[in-house]
Design a protein around this motif. Structure first.
Motif, PDB file in Angstrom:
ATOM      1  N   MET A  30       2.507  -7.183  33.940  1.00  0.00           N
ATOM      2  CA  MET A  30       2.323  -8.587  34.293  1.00  0.00           C
ATOM      3  C   MET A  30       1.869  -8.689  35.744  1.00  0.00           C
ATOM      4  O   MET A  30       2.417  -8.025  36.627  1.00  0.00           O
ATOM      5  CB  MET A  30       3.643  -9.341  34.109  1.00  0.00           C
ATOM      6  N   TYR A  31       0.876  -9.531  35.963  1.00  0.00           N
ATOM      7  CA  TYR A  31       0.388  -9.795  37.307  1.00  0.00           C
ATOM      8  C   TYR A  31       0.148 -11.298  37.474  1.00  0.00           C
ATOM      9  O   TYR A  31      -0.179 -12.002  36.515  1.00  0.00           O
ATOM     10  CB  TYR A  31      -0.927  -9.049  37.570  1.00  0.00           C
ATOM     11  N   THR A  82       5.298  -7.078  25.923  1.00  0.00           N
ATOM     12  CA  THR A  82       5.261  -7.512  24.533  1.00  0.00           C
ATOM     13  C   THR A  82       6.220  -8.683  24.335  1.00  0.00           C
ATOM     14  O   THR A  82       7.001  -9.036  25.223  1.00  0.00           O
ATOM     15  CB  THR A  82       5.649  -6.359  23.593  1.00  0.00           C
ATOM     16  N   PHE A  83       6.164  -9.283  23.139  1.00  0.00           N
ATOM     17  CA  PHE A  83       6.974 -10.464  22.839  1.00  0.00           C
ATOM     18  C   PHE A  83       8.107 -10.099  21.881  1.00  0.00           C
ATOM     19  O   PHE A  83       7.971  -9.191  21.055  1.00  0.00           O
ATOM     20  CB  PHE A  83       6.098 -11.560  22.217  1.00  0.00           C
ATOM     21  N   VAL A  84       9.214 -10.822  22.009  1.00  0.00           N
ATOM     22  CA  VAL A  84      10.354 -10.569  21.135  1.00  0.00           C
ATOM     23  C   VAL A  84      10.135 -11.176  19.748  1.00  0.00           C
ATOM     24  O   VAL A  84      10.914 -10.919  18.833  1.00  0.00           O
ATOM     25  CB  VAL A  84      11.660 -11.124  21.753  1.00  0.00           C
ATOM     26  N   HIS A  85       9.094 -11.985  19.602  1.00  0.00           N
ATOM     27  CA  HIS A  85       8.746 -12.570  18.313  1.00  0.00           C
ATOM     28  C   HIS A  85       7.335 -12.122  17.951  1.00  0.00           C
ATOM     29  O   HIS A  85       6.398 -12.253  18.734  1.00  0.00           O
ATOM     30  CB  HIS A  85       8.809 -14.104  18.398  1.00  0.00           C
ATOM     31  N   ARG A  86       7.152 -11.598  16.758  1.00  0.00           N
ATOM     32  CA  ARG A  86       5.869 -11.013  16.370  1.00  0.00           C
ATOM     33  C   ARG A  86       4.753 -12.040  16.214  1.00  0.00           C
ATOM     34  O   ARG A  86       3.585 -11.731  16.356  1.00  0.00           O
ATOM     35  CB  ARG A  86       6.019 -10.244  15.059  1.00  0.00           C
ATOM     36  N   GLY A  87       5.095 -13.269  15.940  1.00  0.00           N
ATOM     37  CA  GLY A  87       4.065 -14.260  15.655  1.00  0.00           C
ATOM     38  C   GLY A  87       3.441 -14.893  16.875  1.00  0.00           C
ATOM     39  O   GLY A  87       2.589 -15.784  16.746  1.00  0.00           O
ATOM     40  N   VAL A  88       3.808 -14.478  18.061  1.00  0.00           N
ATOM     41  CA  VAL A  88       3.292 -15.104  19.275  1.00  0.00           C
ATOM     42  C   VAL A  88       1.892 -14.578  19.574  1.00  0.00           C
ATOM     43  O   VAL A  88       1.642 -13.376  19.535  1.00  0.00           O
ATOM     44  CB  VAL A  88       4.218 -14.814  20.469  1.00  0.00           C
ATOM     45  N   ARG A  89       0.995 -15.485  19.867  1.00  0.00           N
ATOM     46  CA  ARG A  89      -0.391 -15.109  20.183  1.00  0.00           C
ATOM     47  C   ARG A  89      -0.524 -14.851  21.676  1.00  0.00           C
ATOM     48  O   ARG A  89      -0.119 -15.654  22.505  1.00  0.00           O
ATOM     49  CB  ARG A  89      -1.354 -16.222  19.764  1.00  0.00           C
ATOM     50  N   GLY A 111       6.038 -18.146  26.640  1.00  0.00           N
ATOM     51  CA  GLY A 111       6.901 -17.898  27.784  1.00  0.00           C
ATOM     52  C   GLY A 111       8.316 -17.591  27.370  1.00  0.00           C
ATOM     53  O   GLY A 111       8.951 -16.667  27.888  1.00  0.00           O
ATOM     54  N   ALA A 112       8.841 -18.360  26.416  1.00  0.00           N
ATOM     55  CA  ALA A 112      10.217 -18.162  25.957  1.00  0.00           C
ATOM     56  C   ALA A 112      10.391 -16.839  25.221  1.00  0.00           C
ATOM     57  O   ALA A 112      11.472 -16.254  25.221  1.00  0.00           O
ATOM     58  CB  ALA A 112      10.629 -19.324  25.057  1.00  0.00           C
ATOM     59  N   TYR A 113       9.327 -16.353  24.582  1.00  0.00           N
ATOM     60  CA  TYR A 113       9.407 -15.098  23.839  1.00  0.00           C
ATOM     61  C   TYR A 113       8.888 -13.907  24.650  1.00  0.00           C
ATOM     62  O   TYR A 113       8.921 -12.785  24.164  1.00  0.00           O
ATOM     63  CB  TYR A 113       8.588 -15.204  22.547  1.00  0.00           C
ATOM     64  N   GLY A 114       8.415 -14.176  25.865  1.00  0.00           N
ATOM     65  CA  GLY A 114       7.885 -13.109  26.702  1.00  0.00           C
ATOM     66  C   GLY A 114       8.700 -12.939  27.965  1.00  0.00           C
ATOM     67  O   GLY A 114       9.829 -12.450  27.929  1.00  0.00           O
ATOM     68  N   PRO A 115       8.175 -13.366  29.126  1.00  0.00           N
ATOM     69  CA  PRO A 115       8.890 -13.158  30.390  1.00  0.00           C
ATOM     70  C   PRO A 115      10.200 -13.923  30.499  1.00  0.00           C
ATOM     71  O   PRO A 115      11.088 -13.509  31.238  1.00  0.00           O
ATOM     72  CB  PRO A 115       7.880 -13.624  31.447  1.00  0.00           C
ATOM     73  N   PRO A 127      13.738  -9.436  28.018  1.00  0.00           N
ATOM     74  CA  PRO A 127      12.279  -9.295  27.944  1.00  0.00           C
ATOM     75  C   PRO A 127      11.863  -7.852  27.659  1.00  0.00           C
ATOM     76  O   PRO A 127      12.530  -6.903  28.068  1.00  0.00           O
ATOM     77  CB  PRO A 127      11.811  -9.724  29.345  1.00  0.00           C
ATOM     78  N   ARG A 128      10.762  -7.735  26.966  1.00  0.00           N
ATOM     79  CA  ARG A 128      10.174  -6.427  26.706  1.00  0.00           C
ATOM     80  C   ARG A 128       8.985  -6.253  27.646  1.00  0.00           C
ATOM     81  O   ARG A 128       7.870  -6.685  27.362  1.00  0.00           O
ATOM     82  CB  ARG A 128       9.739  -6.330  25.245  1.00  0.00           C
TER      83      ARG A 128
END
Length: 454
Positions: free
Chosen positions: A1-2, A90-97, A135-139, A144-145
């Motif tokens: 992340m940057y 990566t995201f904790v939910h697979r469906g996130v674009r 955002g909620a499923y990422g950072p 967070p992953r």
């Protein structure tokens, strides 16, 4: 992340014409925020940290945000746009674009006076409406992953209260604790290293007893030591080992070793900073990806953002000149954003990454310095940088030397006009010998003499 963009509106002194809208290089490197005292460097760094950490981190911090919103403003907001590394974030939910640039941001609102308790207004905080679910499923996820971020305040102690910057009913937001609380320490990083030492001994004992066990702590501890030994400490000092009593240091050519905790603040704070960055990266990713530096040392290759307030604190000027290059070389995929009052810290800044924060009386926004100013700071001397508009220092000399230099100009004018007395000539020679000057200073002094002659 940057981080690629930072925006602040109505956060403390950043309002109206001083509101922030900065575009940053969305890559690893060394970004420096420079400015006078009270220009808002710490505020800007803290705002970035809160936007990256998200609502859970803000609620977990035991920080006072009462004066966070600009006086007479009803709302204040911070927005940060980030770009992700597909391999690491990566995201904790697979469906996130995954988006090319993700917006993260928070807004604080003053409650109506009728709802405040005894005149004390507790600000209401919420994510910006434009923040996507990513955002909620990422950072901002609970675990967070990737999406690594850590922040450090100017008081980077090895001793003190661990976890003092979080409330008891929430998980400690350790990566940002010292950025908000002076009494929070980095002692946990030393405890982590000591724990690695104990686990290494257990692995060695198991191996001697014929037990099949994967060796994890030993190689990890070896990586940590290799990093700390690779020219981090100045004056030929070197971290030699980690034991149950912490880190041990020796001077080159001498066998005697002594605890790091007995050394000066500069040694302790830098070692604690690097050790904690490594610990946080390992904790976030679960492993350390390493590779060689250009000089054959050890580098940690995971990406992320590290915020450091007053990175030059406790460091001698020779160390200030080296610390930026050292951190970039050993964490080559980390985006460092630091604040400093030191021209030598600024000289390590990447192109388009040296930012001037105007003083509180200036109705201007923080901005990347011009190419001419950047070249003067980075490729000039420390005096060149200090005397530039980036720092606003009027002279590099003491007040006593300034008085004598003004006298020298007066005498020089008389000597060249052949009106100086014998005593004045003697005084001129004595001052000329006493007040040795650089070429740049002599040019200024001659210019002052010529100005008087007009």
């Amino acid at each position: 992340m940057y981080i690629t963009r930072v925006q602040l509106e109505n956060i403390k002194g950043f309002s109206r014409r001083r509101a922030v809208d900065l575009k940053l290089p969305g890559r690893s490197g060394w970004i420096v925020l420079a400015g006078r005292n009270s220009s808002g460097k710490s505020t800007l760094l803290q705002a970035i940290a809160l936007a990256l950490g998200g609502p859970n981190v803000v609620r977990g911090l035991n920080a006072d945000f009462a004066g966070w919103i600009t006086h007479r403003s009803l709302t204040g907001r911070v927005a940060v746009r980030v770009t992700s590394d597909p391999r690491a974030d990566t995201f904790v939910h697979r469906g996130v674009r995954r988006e090319a640039g993700m917006l993260l941001g928070l807004e604080w609102t003053r409650p109506p006076r009728s709802t405040s308790s005894r005149g004390v207004q507790r600000l209401e905080m919420a994510p910006l409406e434009d923040v996507p679910d990513a955002g909620a499923y990422g950072p901002w996820a609970e675990n967070p992953r990737g999406w690594f971020c850590a922040g450090y305040g100017p008081f980077r102690r090895l001793t003190g209260v661990v976890g003092a910057a979080h409330s008891r009913d929430t998980a400690p937001p350790e990566p940002l604790a010292t950025l908000f609380q002076e009494n929070a320490s980095l002692a946990e990083s030393v405890r982590w290293a000591v724990d690695l030492h104990h686990r290494k001994l257990e692995e060695e004992q198991a191996r001697r007893e014929g037990e099949e066990r994967e060796e994890v702590a030993g190689p990890l501890l070896g990586t940590v030591l290799a990093l700390l030994r690779d020219g981090l400490l100045p004056d030929a000092y070197r971290v030699q080992r980690i034991t149950a009593d912490g880190l041990w240091v020796s001077e080159q050519g001498r066998k005697a070793q002594f605890p790091l905790r007995e050394m000066s603040d500069g040694y302790r704070t830098v070692a604690a900073l690097v050790l904690d960055i490594v610990r946080q990266i390992h904790g976030r990713y679960g492993y350390l990806e390493t590779g060689p530096t250009s000089s054959g040392g050890t580098a940690v290759l995971q990406p992320g953002v590290v915020l450091i307030d007053e990175v030059d604190a406790h460091l001698h000027v020779t160390w200030q000149r080296r610390i930026g290059d050292w951190l970039r070389a050993h964490f080559p995929r980390v985006q460092f954003i630091v604040t400093s009052h030191s021209p030598y810290i600024c000289q390590a800044a990447d192109e388009d990454a040296l930012i001037r924060l105007p003083g509180p009386a200036e109705a201007e926004s923080p901005a990347v310095v011009s190419e001419d100013l950047y070249r003067r700071v980075v490729y000039g001397s420390g005096d060149d940088a200090a005397l530039s508009e980036l720092f606003g220092l009027e002279t590099p000399f003491s007040s006593r030397a300034e008085r004598q230099r003004r006298r020298l100009v007066e005498l020089e004018r008389k000597v060249y006009a052949r009106t100086a007395s014998a005593e004045e000539k003697d005084e001129y020679r004595e001052l000329a010998q006493l007040l040795t000057s650089s070429v740049q200073t002599r040019v200024a002094e001659v210019a002052a003499r010529l100005e008087q002659d007009r």
